[in-house]
Motif scaffolding. Structure first.
Motif, PDB file in Angstrom:
ATOM      1  N   MET A 201     -19.408 -25.600 121.641  1.00  0.00           N
ATOM      2  CA  MET A 201     -19.916 -24.255 121.885  1.00  0.00           C
ATOM      3  C   MET A 201     -20.716 -24.196 123.180  1.00  0.00           C
ATOM      4  N   VAL A 202     -21.510 -25.222 123.441  1.00  0.00           N
ATOM      5  CA  VAL A 202     -22.303 -25.251 124.662  1.00  0.00           C
ATOM      6  C   VAL A 202     -21.390 -25.340 125.894  1.00  0.00           C
ATOM      7  N   VAL A 203     -20.419 -26.237 125.845  1.00  0.00           N
ATOM      8  CA  VAL A 203     -19.507 -26.395 126.975  1.00  0.00           C
ATOM      9  C   VAL A 203     -18.660 -25.137 127.163  1.00  0.00           C
ATOM     10  N   THR A 204     -18.228 -24.535 126.056  1.00  0.00           N
ATOM     11  CA  THR A 204     -17.442 -23.304 126.151  1.00  0.00           C
ATOM     12  C   THR A 204     -18.257 -22.179 126.765  1.00  0.00           C
ATOM     13  N   PHE A 205     -19.543 -22.126 126.472  1.00  0.00           N
ATOM     14  CA  PHE A 205     -20.404 -21.116 127.098  1.00  0.00           C
ATOM     15  C   PHE A 205     -20.382 -21.273 128.617  1.00  0.00           C
ATOM     16  N   GLY A 206     -20.530 -22.513 129.098  1.00  0.00           N
ATOM     17  CA  GLY A 206     -20.466 -22.750 130.534  1.00  0.00           C
ATOM     18  C   GLY A 206     -19.110 -22.397 131.113  1.00  0.00           C
ATOM     19  N   PHE A 207     -18.052 -22.743 130.385  1.00  0.00           N
ATOM     20  CA  PHE A 207     -16.693 -22.408 130.827  1.00  0.00           C
ATOM     21  C   PHE A 207     -16.498 -20.900 130.918  1.00  0.00           C
ATOM     22  N   ALA A 208     -16.935 -20.174 129.890  1.00  0.00           N
ATOM     23  CA  ALA A 208     -16.753 -18.719 129.865  1.00  0.00           C
ATOM     24  C   ALA A 208     -17.545 -18.040 130.977  1.00  0.00           C
ATOM     25  N   VAL A 209     -18.758 -18.511 131.225  1.00  0.00           N
ATOM     26  CA  VAL A 209     -19.564 -17.941 132.309  1.00  0.00           C
ATOM     27  C   VAL A 209     -18.903 -18.208 133.660  1.00  0.00           C
ATOM     28  N   ALA A 210     -18.364 -19.417 133.833  1.00  0.00           N
ATOM     29  CA  ALA A 210     -17.676 -19.742 135.087  1.00  0.00           C
ATOM     30  C   ALA A 210     -16.452 -18.855 135.285  1.00  0.00           C
ATOM     31  N   VAL A 211     -15.702 -18.615 134.218  1.00  0.00           N
ATOM     32  CA  VAL A 211     -14.534 -17.730 134.298  1.00  0.00           C
ATOM     33  C   VAL A 211     -14.959 -16.333 134.716  1.00  0.00           C
ATOM     34  N   GLN A 212     -16.053 -15.844 134.142  1.00  0.00           N
ATOM     35  CA  GLN A 212     -16.529 -14.510 134.479  1.00  0.00           C
ATOM     36  C   GLN A 212     -16.968 -14.424 135.935  1.00  0.00           C
ATOM     37  N   LEU A 213     -17.632 -15.463 136.423  1.00  0.00           N
ATOM     38  CA  LEU A 213     -18.079 -15.452 137.819  1.00  0.00           C
ATOM     39  C   LEU A 213     -16.890 -15.443 138.778  1.00  0.00           C
ATOM     40  N   VAL A 214     -15.897 -16.264 138.477  1.00  0.00           N
ATOM     41  CA  VAL A 214     -14.706 -16.296 139.331  1.00  0.00           C
ATOM     42  C   VAL A 214     -13.980 -14.956 139.288  1.00  0.00           C
ATOM     43  N   TRP A 215     -13.820 -14.400 138.098  1.00  0.00           N
ATOM     44  CA  TRP A 215     -13.135 -13.108 137.958  1.00  0.00           C
ATOM     45  C   TRP A 215     -13.888 -12.010 138.705  1.00  0.00           C
ATOM     46  N   ALA A 216     -15.205 -11.957 138.525  1.00  0.00           N
ATOM     47  CA  ALA A 216     -16.005 -10.907 139.163  1.00  0.00           C
ATOM     48  C   ALA A 216     -15.948 -10.989 140.683  1.00  0.00           C
ATOM     49  N   SER A 217     -15.835 -12.205 141.226  1.00  0.00           N
ATOM     50  CA  SER A 217     -15.860 -12.368 142.679  1.00  0.00           C
ATOM     51  C   SER A 217     -14.478 -12.274 143.314  1.00  0.00           C
ATOM     52  N   ARG A 218     -13.402 -12.371 142.518  1.00  0.00           N
ATOM     53  CA  ARG A 218     -12.076 -12.459 143.120  1.00  0.00           C
ATOM     54  C   ARG A 218     -11.121 -11.334 142.733  1.00  0.00           C
ATOM     55  N   TRP A 219     -11.394 -10.569 141.673  1.00  0.00           N
ATOM     56  CA  TRP A 219     -10.363  -9.633 141.226  1.00  0.00           C
ATOM     57  C   TRP A 219     -10.127  -8.507 142.228  1.00  0.00           C
ATOM     58  N   LEU A 220     -11.147  -8.165 143.008  1.00  0.00           N
ATOM     59  CA  LEU A 220     -10.954  -7.122 144.021  1.00  0.00           C
ATOM     60  C   LEU A 220     -10.022  -7.584 145.137  1.00  0.00           C
ATOM     61  N   ASP A 221      -9.861  -8.901 145.294  1.00  0.00           N
ATOM     62  CA  ASP A 221      -8.957  -9.418 146.321  1.00  0.00           C
ATOM     63  C   ASP A 221      -7.487  -9.227 145.957  1.00  0.00           C
ATOM     64  N   LEU A 222      -7.214  -8.801 144.732  1.00  0.00           N
ATOM     65  CA  LEU A 222      -5.829  -8.614 144.296  1.00  0.00           C
ATOM     66  C   LEU A 222      -5.232  -7.306 144.814  1.00  0.00           C
TER      67      LEU A 222
END
Length: 327
Positions: A201-222
């Motif tokens: 659960m702890v590692v998944t929290f870090g994974f999910a936050v990282a996914v959100q950061l990447v998505w938030a910073s890159r989806w406008l580039d699509l």
């Protein structure tokens, strides 16, 4: 001679589940019912908020408001839409990944339940398919319903606020569904490898936050940027006219030679110094790169397709790992 009569079997109540499907539902029924209850509550809340918003808009003569200051009274609804879009697009994938995805397999491996089940004439692939398939079905149903309900609430005023158009728009349609599925399936894979519920659960929290950061910073580039230039100077409020709802990505000064300079090139303290800087650099106008509002839907579908492809890849890994190294 008495006649022996048999009474009919009582009608079965509840969902018609049996065997391994029933076992998986019963094992995770708390998480599944919580998700369904939150979804029903969210839809009811969205319906109430939309009714309240439409009542306010009707009172000011929408879509042609009679009061010039109508937007000031609408700030409350703007804030609610913005907060809700953040909850759907950012918080929901993290919570689902941590509290449903991570423990889905890890808890069984930690306590030996999975080994017990697969020793009862149930193959590992079948067990994984039921566990993952039921979780994916429930998550898809809940996130799709919430996304559609939020879009229904936001739809009447979608073009009234440019910032909200792009923020709230990213919380509707397929994007929240794809993000949540990816973090959930990623959490399942993490739990399967680590085999410890709390650690997963702890590692998944870090994974999910990282996914959100990447998505938030890159989806406008699509999206496909459109560039507009103007050579009428940069003072006296001159700026290129952009379509309603357009998202300006980059603003640059344009020189007489056609070169681009950063917007902050002449960020001076006094107007006289600013004018000298503009003249010295031969700045004659603006160059603006923007995303037209028509790009929002294709961008979200493209990003969702990428996320779903990654989800499928992680699911394939889960089955490969489960068949080879589960115990």
């Amino acid at each position: 001679m008495s006649t022996l009569t048999t009474s009919p079997a009582p009608a079965r109540r509840g969902p018609l589940l049996s065997g391994l499907t029933w076992l998986v539902w019963r094992q995770h029924r708390a998480a599944f019912w919580t998700g369904l209850a939150v979804t029903a509550t969210g839809i009811a809340c969205f319906a109430y908020q939309r009714a309240s918003m439409m009542e306010y808009l009707s009172g000011i003569g929408w879509p042609t408001p009679t009061s010039p200051n109508w937007s000031a009274g609408f700030e409350t609804y703007d804030s609610r839409l913005s907060t809700t879009s953040s909850l759907l697009g950012l918080l929901m994938p993290v919570l689902v990944g941590v509290f449903l995805g991570a423990p889905l397999i890890a808890n069984d491996l930690e306590h030996g339940t999975g080994k017990l089940v697969t020793s009862q004439a149930v193959s590992r692939s079948s067990w994984l398919a039921r566990k993952l398939g039921m979780a994916v079905l429930v998550v898809t149903m809940c996130t799709s319903a919430l996304s559609a309900a939020f879009g229904w609430w936001w739809g009447p005023v979608s073009k009234e606020n440019k910032a909200l158009y792009w923020l709230a728009g990213s919380a509707t349609g397929p994007a929240p569904v794809a993000l949540t599925l990816f973090t959930m399936v990623g959490g399942v894979a993490i739990g399967m490898v680590l085999r410890r519920t709390l650690l997963s659960m702890v590692v998944t929290f870090g994974f999910a936050v990282a996914v959100q950061l990447v998505w938030a910073s890159r989806w406008l580039d699509l999206g496909h940027l459109v560039t507009v230039t103007m050579r009428d100077g940069v003072g006296n409020g001159t700026f290129p006219n952009l379509p309603e709802g357009a998202y300006d990505m980059h603003q640059s000064y344009l020189t007489g030679a056609g070169e681009l300079l950063a917007h902050g090139t002449c960020a001076m303290e006094t107007q006289r110094v600013i004018n000298e800087c503009l003249a010295r650099n031969d700045i004659v106008g603006w160059s603006v790169d923007y995303l037209p509002p028509s790009e929002l839907s294709p961008m979200l579908w493209t990003g969702s397709a990428i996320l779903l492809a990654l989800t499928v890849a992680v699911a394939v890994f889960i089955f490969w790992w489960g068949r080879k190294r589960l115990y």
